[in-house]
Design a protein around this motif. Structure first.
Motif, PDB file in Angstrom:
ATOM      1  N   ALA A   1       0.497  -1.466   0.232  1.00  0.00           N
ATOM      2  CA  ALA A   1      -0.083  -0.023   0.177  1.00  0.00           C
ATOM      3  C   ALA A   1       0.995   1.476   0.015  1.00  0.00           C
ATOM      4  O   ALA A   1       1.687   1.308   0.725  1.00  0.00           O
ATOM      5  CB  ALA A   1      -0.640  -0.133   1.583  1.00  0.00           C
ATOM      6  N   PRO A   2       0.266   2.772  -0.378  1.00  0.00           N
ATOM      7  CA  PRO A   2       1.348   3.443  -0.413  1.00  0.00           C
ATOM      8  C   PRO A   2       1.502   4.762  -0.015  1.00  0.00           C
ATOM      9  O   PRO A   2       2.477   4.785   0.919  1.00  0.00           O
ATOM     10  CB  PRO A   2      -0.184   4.212  -2.149  1.00  0.00           C
ATOM     11  CG  PRO A   2      -1.012   3.176  -1.132  1.00  0.00           C
ATOM     12  CD  PRO A   2      -1.040   2.365  -0.922  1.00  0.00           C
ATOM     13  N   ASN A   3       0.499   4.526   1.489  1.00  0.00           N
ATOM     14  CA  ASN A   3       0.500   5.472   2.753  1.00  0.00           C
ATOM     15  C   ASN A   3       2.350   4.836   2.877  1.00  0.00           C
ATOM     16  O   ASN A   3       2.426   5.561   4.220  1.00  0.00           O
ATOM     17  CB  ASN A   3      -0.664   5.945   3.307  1.00  0.00           C
ATOM     18  CG  ASN A   3      -1.413   6.813   2.494  1.00  0.00           C
ATOM     19  OD1 ASN A   3      -0.563   7.804   1.980  1.00  0.00           O
ATOM     20  ND2 ASN A   3      -2.717   6.200   1.985  1.00  0.00           N
ATOM     21  N   PRO A   4       1.356   4.177   4.160  1.00  0.00           N
ATOM     22  CA  PRO A   4       2.758   3.012   4.946  1.00  0.00           C
ATOM     23  C   PRO A   4       4.314   3.511   4.486  1.00  0.00           C
ATOM     24  O   PRO A   4       4.884   3.318   4.763  1.00  0.00           O
ATOM     25  CB  PRO A   4       2.076   1.255   4.748  1.00  0.00           C
ATOM     26  CG  PRO A   4       1.118   2.043   4.196  1.00  0.00           C
ATOM     27  CD  PRO A   4       0.592   2.672   3.727  1.00  0.00           C
TER      28      PRO A   4
ATOM     29  N   ASN B   1      -7.020  -4.863   8.624  1.00  0.00           N
ATOM     30  CA  ASN B   1      -7.349  -4.018   8.887  1.00  0.00           C
ATOM     31  C   ASN B   1      -9.286  -3.719   8.926  1.00  0.00           C
ATOM     32  O   ASN B   1      -9.292  -2.742   9.445  1.00  0.00           O
ATOM     33  CB  ASN B   1      -7.299  -3.002   7.745  1.00  0.00           C
ATOM     34  CG  ASN B   1      -7.555  -3.145   6.237  1.00  0.00           C
ATOM     35  OD1 ASN B   1      -7.969  -3.654   6.329  1.00  0.00           O
ATOM     36  ND2 ASN B   1      -8.271  -1.837   5.949  1.00  0.00           N
ATOM     37  N   ARG B   2      -9.889  -4.004   9.075  1.00  0.00           N
ATOM     38  CA  ARG B   2     -11.747  -3.640   9.184  1.00  0.00           C
ATOM     39  C   ARG B   2     -11.945  -4.958   9.869  1.00  0.00           C
ATOM     40  O   ARG B   2     -13.255  -4.677  10.550  1.00  0.00           O
ATOM     41  CB  ARG B   2     -12.235  -4.453   7.694  1.00  0.00           C
ATOM     42  CG  ARG B   2     -12.004  -3.621   6.031  1.00  0.00           C
ATOM     43  CD  ARG B   2     -11.865  -1.969   6.341  1.00  0.00           C
ATOM     44  NE  ARG B   2     -11.885  -1.461   6.017  1.00  0.00           N
ATOM     45  CZ  ARG B   2     -11.861   0.039   5.742  1.00  0.00           C
ATOM     46  NH1 ARG B   2     -12.374   0.433   6.799  1.00  0.00           N
ATOM     47  NH2 ARG B   2     -10.813   0.926   5.661  1.00  0.00           N
TER      48      ARG B   2
ATOM     49  N   GLY C   1      -9.359   2.295  10.097  1.00  0.00           N
ATOM     50  CA  GLY C   1      -9.421   1.532   9.043  1.00  0.00           C
ATOM     51  C   GLY C   1      -8.364   1.122   8.504  1.00  0.00           C
ATOM     52  O   GLY C   1      -7.437   0.324   8.169  1.00  0.00           O
ATOM     53  N   GLY C   2      -7.615   2.299   8.209  1.00  0.00           N
ATOM     54  CA  GLY C   2      -6.301   2.596   7.494  1.00  0.00           C
ATOM     55  C   GLY C   2      -5.064   1.720   7.777  1.00  0.00           C
ATOM     56  O   GLY C   2      -4.974   1.833   9.265  1.00  0.00           O
ATOM     57  N   VAL C   3      -4.505   2.149   7.007  1.00  0.00           N
ATOM     58  CA  VAL C   3      -2.753   1.719   7.046  1.00  0.00           C
ATOM     59  C   VAL C   3      -1.888   3.659   6.788  1.00  0.00           C
ATOM     60  O   VAL C   3      -2.803   3.205   5.312  1.00  0.00           O
ATOM     61  CB  VAL C   3      -2.604   0.240   7.509  1.00  0.00           C
ATOM     62  CG1 VAL C   3      -2.336  -0.743   7.905  1.00  0.00           C
ATOM     63  CG2 VAL C   3      -2.687   0.449   5.871  1.00  0.00           C
ATOM     64  N   PRO C   4      -0.769   3.334   7.567  1.00  0.00           N
ATOM     65  CA  PRO C   4      -0.660   3.082   8.795  1.00  0.00           C
ATOM     66  C   PRO C   4      -0.878   3.509   9.571  1.00  0.00           C
ATOM     67  O   PRO C   4      -1.747   4.603  10.057  1.00  0.00           O
ATOM     68  CB  PRO C   4       0.933   3.808   8.392  1.00  0.00           C
ATOM     69  CG  PRO C   4       0.738   5.202   7.506  1.00  0.00           C
ATOM     70  CD  PRO C   4      -0.679   4.830   6.311  1.00  0.00           C
TER      71      PRO C   4
ATOM     72  N   GLU D   1      -2.846   8.626  10.114  1.00  0.00           N
ATOM     73  CA  GLU D   1      -2.493   9.979   9.760  1.00  0.00           C
ATOM     74  C   GLU D   1      -1.372   9.614   8.640  1.00  0.00           C
ATOM     75  O   GLU D   1      -0.159  10.163  10.239  1.00  0.00           O
ATOM     76  CB  GLU D   1      -3.293  10.496   9.414  1.00  0.00           C
ATOM     77  CG  GLU D   1      -5.155  10.494   9.895  1.00  0.00           C
ATOM     78  CD  GLU D   1      -5.836  10.318   8.798  1.00  0.00           C
ATOM     79  OE1 GLU D   1      -5.436  10.492   7.581  1.00  0.00           O
ATOM     80  OE2 GLU D   1      -6.687   9.924   8.838  1.00  0.00           O
ATOM     81  N   THR D   2      -1.157   9.361   8.293  1.00  0.00           N
ATOM     82  CA  THR D   2       0.490   9.210   7.524  1.00  0.00           C
ATOM     83  C   THR D   2       1.355  11.067   7.219  1.00  0.00           C
ATOM     84  O   THR D   2       2.221  10.161   7.847  1.00  0.00           O
ATOM     85  CB  THR D   2       0.498   9.236   5.619  1.00  0.00           C
ATOM     86  OG1 THR D   2      -0.179   7.783   5.754  1.00  0.00           O
ATOM     87  CG2 THR D   2       1.940   9.397   5.417  1.00  0.00           C
TER      88      THR D   2
ATOM     89  N   ARG E   1      -9.628   3.577  -6.382  1.00  0.00           N
ATOM     90  CA  ARG E   1     -10.110   2.839  -5.698  1.00  0.00           C
ATOM     91  C   ARG E   1     -12.082   2.412  -6.718  1.00  0.00           C
ATOM     92  O   ARG E   1     -12.557   1.845  -6.199  1.00  0.00           O
ATOM     93  CB  ARG E   1     -10.581   3.770  -3.823  1.00  0.00           C
ATOM     94  CG  ARG E   1      -9.245   4.152  -3.635  1.00  0.00           C
ATOM     95  CD  ARG E   1     -10.095   5.193  -2.099  1.00  0.00           C
ATOM     96  NE  ARG E   1     -10.797   4.437  -1.169  1.00  0.00           N
ATOM     97  CZ  ARG E   1     -10.670   4.147  -0.226  1.00  0.00           C
ATOM     98  NH1 ARG E   1      -9.158   3.414   0.075  1.00  0.00           N
ATOM     99  NH2 ARG E   1     -11.404   3.423   0.845  1.00  0.00           N
TER     100      ARG E   1
ATOM    101  N   PHE F   1     -10.750  -3.449  -5.207  1.00  0.00           N
ATOM    102  CA  PHE F   1     -12.102  -2.578  -4.111  1.00  0.00           C
ATOM    103  C   PHE F   1     -13.578  -3.109  -4.463  1.00  0.00           C
ATOM    104  O   PHE F   1     -14.543  -2.637  -3.435  1.00  0.00           O
ATOM    105  CB  PHE F   1     -11.939  -1.028  -4.062  1.00  0.00           C
ATOM    106  CG  PHE F   1     -11.171  -0.859  -2.862  1.00  0.00           C
ATOM    107  CD1 PHE F   1     -11.203  -0.395  -1.556  1.00  0.00           C
ATOM    108  CD2 PHE F   1      -9.558   0.112  -3.379  1.00  0.00           C
ATOM    109  CE1 PHE F   1     -10.671  -0.556  -0.774  1.00  0.00           C
ATOM    110  CE2 PHE F   1      -9.051   0.309  -2.232  1.00  0.00           C
ATOM    111  CZ  PHE F   1      -9.387   0.168  -0.997  1.00  0.00           C
TER     112      PHE F   1
HETATM  113  N1  GSH Z   1      -5.666   9.573   5.375  1.00  0.00           N
HETATM  114  C1  GSH Z   1      -4.865   8.008   5.978  1.00  0.00           C
HETATM  115  C2  GSH Z   1      -5.442   6.799   4.416  1.00  0.00           C
HETATM  116  C3  GSH Z   1      -5.139   5.869   4.773  1.00  0.00           C
HETATM  117  C4  GSH Z   1      -5.699   4.525   3.859  1.00  0.00           C
HETATM  118  O1  GSH Z   1      -6.692   4.806   3.230  1.00  0.00           O
HETATM  119  N2  GSH Z   1      -4.302   3.571   3.724  1.00  0.00           N
HETATM  120  C5  GSH Z   1      -5.491   2.377   2.824  1.00  0.00           C
HETATM  121  C6  GSH Z   1      -4.066   1.918   1.921  1.00  0.00           C
HETATM  122  S1  GSH Z   1      -2.684   3.213   1.175  1.00  0.00           S
HETATM  123  C7  GSH Z   1      -5.717   1.675   3.119  1.00  0.00           C
HETATM  124  O2  GSH Z   1      -5.455   1.011   4.271  1.00  0.00           O
HETATM  125  N3  GSH Z   1      -6.578   0.517   2.823  1.00  0.00           N
HETATM  126  C8  GSH Z   1      -7.169  -0.439   2.896  1.00  0.00           C
HETATM  127  C9  GSH Z   1      -8.390  -0.308   3.270  1.00  0.00           C
HETATM  128  O3  GSH Z   1      -8.965   0.907   3.345  1.00  0.00           O
HETATM  129  O4  GSH Z   1      -9.417  -1.330   3.307  1.00  0.00           O
HETATM  130  C10 GSH Z   1      -4.031   8.224   5.366  1.00  0.00           C
HETATM  131  O5  GSH Z   1      -3.038   9.704   5.688  1.00  0.00           O
HETATM  132  O6  GSH Z   1      -3.064   7.907   6.723  1.00  0.00           O
END
Ligand code: GSH
Length: 202
Positions: free
Chosen positions: A9-12, A38-39, A50-53, A65-66, A113, A119
């Motif tokens: 995933a890009p944000n991590p 993550n859910r 529910g997002g990573v990181p 939040e990154t 997405r 997705f």
């Molecule tokens: N705003 C959050 C976005 C986090 C996010 O959406 N992470 C994505 C990975 S890049 C994720 O967890 N996607 C899986 C999902 O939404 O189920 C941030 O900046 O960290």
């Protein structure tokens, strides 16, 4: 301290690049987003979005939040500075980082997405919106190419978090066919330069 991470995933990746630039090592805990780990309730207790990181501090605090995670590391270890060095510079870096988030990363992510198989069934997808976002992202790369005709990095003459955001977004854009065009020479030069940094492999 540990970082809940996903290798794909890009944000991590953005946080891993940031840490690599700082020379900070944090143990990584892989989260399988393909299996929707993550859910699950135990992950949502760490980050209700529910997002990573997600960063877990030794005192049990969770920071999601990154940019907030990057901010934490910038404060605890200011060198090398990746988020500006004084009031003016910090504002300029933030301006460019926000532009990279909203104008480049956002359409790239929305294109993914709304159109990608990953997705399907996870979120309501609007493929037409995904196509509009793809076109917008591609246009923004043209704009960025022009911006980079007059300076080395996104926010000026120093590598910053704005370069990390742009790199992560542009590389991820490949998944939906968003690319730097051969004629975008300045952007191509910049991309080669930032990709050659050891941190880009993080
Ligand atoms: N705003 C959050 C976005 C986090 C996010 O959406 N992470 C994505 C990975 S890049 C994720 O967890 N996607 C899986 C999902 O939404 O189920 C941030 O900046 O960290």
């Amino acid at each position: 301290m540990k970082l809940y991470d996903s290798a794909l995933a890009p944000n991590p990746r953005k946080v891993r690049i940031f840490l690599a630039e700082k020379g900070i090592e944090v143990p990584l805990v892989p989260v399988d987003i393909g299996k929707a780990e993550n859910r699950k309730p135990e992950f949502l207790a760490r980050n209700p979005m529910g997002g990573v990181p997600v960063l877990e501090l030794d005192d049990g605090t969770y920071i999601a939040e990154t940019v907030a995670i990057c901010r934490y590391f910038e404060e605890v270890q200011p060198d090398p500075p990746l988020m500006g060095v004084d009031a003016r510079d910090r504002a300029i870096v933030e301006m460019w980082n926000r532009r990279m988030e909203f104008e480049v990363a956002m359409p790239v992510m929305q294109s993914f997405r709304n159109t990608h198989e990953f997705f399907k069934g996870r979120i309501p997808q609007v493929p037409e919106y995904g196509a509009v976002c793809k076109e917008a992202a591609q246009k923004r790369l043209g704009w960025l190419d022009q911006e980079l005709s007059g300076r080395e990095f996104i926010a000026g003459d120093r590598y910053t978090i704005a370069d990390i955001t742009a790199l992560m977004a542009i590389d991820f854009g490949r998944v939906t066919g968003i690319r730097i065009l051969p004629e975008q020479k300045h952007l191509g030069r910049w991309h080669e330069q930032v990709s050659a940094r050891p941190s880009a492999r993080a």
